[in-house]
Scaffold this motif. Structure first.
Motif, PDB file in Angstrom:
ATOM      1  N   LEU A 207       0.838  -1.285  -0.026  1.00 54.44           N
ATOM      2  CA  LEU A 207      -0.198   0.059  -0.056  1.00 54.44           C
ATOM      3  C   LEU A 207       0.826   1.381   0.190  1.00 54.44           C
ATOM      4  N   CYS A 208       1.978   1.059   0.872  1.00 53.41           N
ATOM      5  CA  CYS A 208       2.968   2.497   0.873  1.00 53.41           C
ATOM      6  C   CYS A 208       3.400   2.770  -0.388  1.00 53.41           C
ATOM      7  N   ILE A 209       4.007   1.699  -1.027  1.00 52.23           N
ATOM      8  CA  ILE A 209       4.474   1.933  -2.230  1.00 52.23           C
ATOM      9  C   ILE A 209       3.488   2.158  -3.616  1.00 52.23           C
ATOM     10  N   LYS A 210       2.280   1.750  -3.427  1.00 56.12           N
ATOM     11  CA  LYS A 210       1.202   2.222  -4.227  1.00 56.12           C
ATOM     12  C   LYS A 210       0.982   3.630  -4.044  1.00 56.12           C
ATOM     13  N   TYR A 211       0.713   4.266  -3.126  1.00 48.92           N
ATOM     14  CA  TYR A 211       0.544   5.769  -2.995  1.00 48.92           C
ATOM     15  C   TYR A 211       1.834   6.624  -2.626  1.00 48.92           C
ATOM     16  N   LEU A 212       2.827   6.132  -2.143  1.00 46.61           N
ATOM     17  CA  LEU A 212       4.196   7.002  -1.942  1.00 46.61           C
ATOM     18  C   LEU A 212       5.281   6.797  -3.051  1.00 46.61           C
ATOM     19  N   GLY A 213       5.079   5.502  -3.361  1.00 45.67           N
ATOM     20  CA  GLY A 213       6.258   5.285  -4.642  1.00 45.67           C
ATOM     21  C   GLY A 213       7.557   4.473  -3.716  1.00 45.67           C
ATOM     22  N   LYS A 214       7.284   4.356  -2.644  1.00 44.88           N
ATOM     23  CA  LYS A 214       8.570   3.567  -1.750  1.00 44.88           C
ATOM     24  C   LYS A 214       8.189   2.971  -0.504  1.00 44.88           C
ATOM     25  N   VAL A 215       8.969   2.347   0.324  1.00 46.47           N
ATOM     26  CA  VAL A 215       8.530   1.890   1.613  1.00 46.47           C
ATOM     27  C   VAL A 215       9.113   3.003   2.582  1.00 46.47           C
ATOM     28  N   PRO A 216       8.839   2.771   4.097  1.00 43.09           N
ATOM     29  CA  PRO A 216       9.142   3.612   4.760  1.00 43.09           C
ATOM     30  C   PRO A 216      10.820   3.397   4.959  1.00 43.09           C
ATOM     31  N   ASP A 217      11.436   4.487   5.443  1.00 45.40           N
ATOM     32  CA  ASP A 217      12.936   4.355   5.553  1.00 45.40           C
ATOM     33  C   ASP A 217      13.151   3.721   6.663  1.00 45.40           C
ATOM     34  N   VAL A 218      12.323   3.483   7.777  1.00 46.50           N
ATOM     35  CA  VAL A 218      12.928   2.927   9.134  1.00 46.50           C
ATOM     36  C   VAL A 218      11.844   2.346   9.691  1.00 46.50           C
ATOM     37  N   ALA A 219      12.174   1.508  10.663  1.00 51.20           N
ATOM     38  CA  ALA A 219      11.271   1.136  11.883  1.00 51.20           C
ATOM     39  C   ALA A 219      11.617   0.790  13.127  1.00 51.20           C
ATOM     40  N   THR A 220      11.020   0.450  13.926  1.00 51.33           N
ATOM     41  CA  THR A 220      11.395  -0.125  15.240  1.00 51.33           C
ATOM     42  C   THR A 220      10.682  -1.484  15.461  1.00 51.33           C
ATOM     43  N   ILE A 221      11.695  -2.576  15.728  1.00 47.45           N
ATOM     44  CA  ILE A 221      11.175  -3.993  16.006  1.00 47.45           C
ATOM     45  C   ILE A 221      11.439  -4.161  17.540  1.00 47.45           C
TER      46      ILE A 221
ATOM     47  N   ARG B 235      16.947  10.229   7.451  1.00 50.81           N
ATOM     48  CA  ARG B 235      18.131   9.809   6.371  1.00 50.81           C
ATOM     49  C   ARG B 235      19.240  10.398   6.809  1.00 50.81           C
ATOM     50  N   ASP B 236      19.138  11.521   7.180  1.00 52.18           N
ATOM     51  CA  ASP B 236      20.526  12.564   7.234  1.00 52.18           C
ATOM     52  C   ASP B 236      21.468  11.861   8.396  1.00 52.18           C
TER      53      ASP B 236
END
Length: 286
Positions: free
Chosen positions: A110-124, A263-264
């Motif tokens: 869904l993220c790729i469909k509307y944003l064009g990419k996946v999130p940069d980061v996540a917390t597991i 990202r910086d």
């Protein structure tokens, strides 16, 4: 000191997103964590494309309704077809790996469909559950960076970043335990003590002694859905006002704080500072 200012709960509702966008356009927000299971998700994804200097995180609570048909992921949902973790995150331990994997994959698509990419980061969460094992697998398959900062747990013990990110020295203070707790009080006088501005200007989290600090707030405007779902309530509107305040901006300039996005911090880029330069902002580090 370099500072990441993250807006959590982006995608809650369109109204809530309005407040987050206000804190991006007129405030100091440099990153957002987006929810993929709430009424404002698609609105949030479509709008954030206009702010490429903002980094994107994958919000991990799973509070709303799944993307997949609930009948396909019975271990994750309640009788209403919504995620069953809203009031008890421990219920994630009951989830089946394949179901979590399928739902998380649907969220990324869904993220790729509307944003064009996946999130940069996540917390597991390193808690040994199949839920988090599936999320970790999704992060690795889609190239999402996870667990890149160190932070104290609620007992004050330090949870360190993954080995490959320790040298970055990204630190996240335990704000929910130190700041947001006043918002949960039944006494209005206690809740009125809540002040994100003071958190920075009084250096309540000892931020100025760190190399890179990640602070997280919940700036957003309120509608019935948010008010009925969240205990934070008016604290969200306070966050919008605080993150746009001239007092806080003056503190950033005075203390020579360098605003950066995630990202910086990870890749030693200058996306956020380049944005400040392009708009001739006084917040540009001199």
């Amino acid at each position: 000191m370099k500072l990441i200012v993250r807006a959590d709960d982006y995608g809650y509702t369109k109204t809530h997103n309005d407040g987050t966008i206000e804190a991006i356009e007129n405030g100091i927000v440099t990153a957002v964590d987006i929810m993929f299971d709430t009424p404002g998700t698609i609105d949030g994804l479509e709008r954030i494309k206009d702010y490429p200097w903002i980094s994107i995180g994958w919000h991990s609570h799973f509070w709303g309704a799944p993307i997949l048909d609930p009948s396909l992921i019975p271990s994750m949902v309640n009788e209403e077809g919504k995620f069953k973790f809203r009031k008890d995150q421990k219920l994630k331990a009951e989830c089946v790996y394949d179901e979590v994997y399928a739902e998380c994959k649907a969220q990324m698509e869904l993220c790729i469909k509307y944003l064009g990419k996946v999130p940069d980061v996540a917390t597991i969460q390193d808690n040994g559950t199949e839920f988090e094992r599936a999320r970790k697998q999704i992060c690795e398959e889609y190239g999402i960076v996870y667990n890149f900062f160190s932070k104290p747990d609620y007992e004050g013990n330090l949870i360190e970043a993954r080995e490959e990110y320790k040298d970055l020295n990204i630190y996240m203070p335990n704000q929910p335990a130190t700041v947001y707790k006043v918002c949960y009080s039944d006494e209005y006088s206690k809740r009125s003590e809540y002040s994100p501005v003071n958190y920075y200007t009084q250096d309540q989290g000892d931020l100025l002694s760190k190399e890179i600090t990640l602070t997280a707030w919940h700036p957003g405007y309120l509608d019935y859905y948010v008010m009925s779902e969240s205990r934070l309530g008016e604290a969200r509107v306070t966050d919008v006002k605080a993150l746009c305040s001239e007092e806080l901006k003056c503190w950033i300039v005075d203390k020579k704080v360098e605003l950066i996005n995630t990202r910086d911090a990870l890749y030693n880029t200058n996306e956020y500072q380049n944005h400040l330069r392009s708009i001739q902002s006084d917040l540009l580090i001199k």
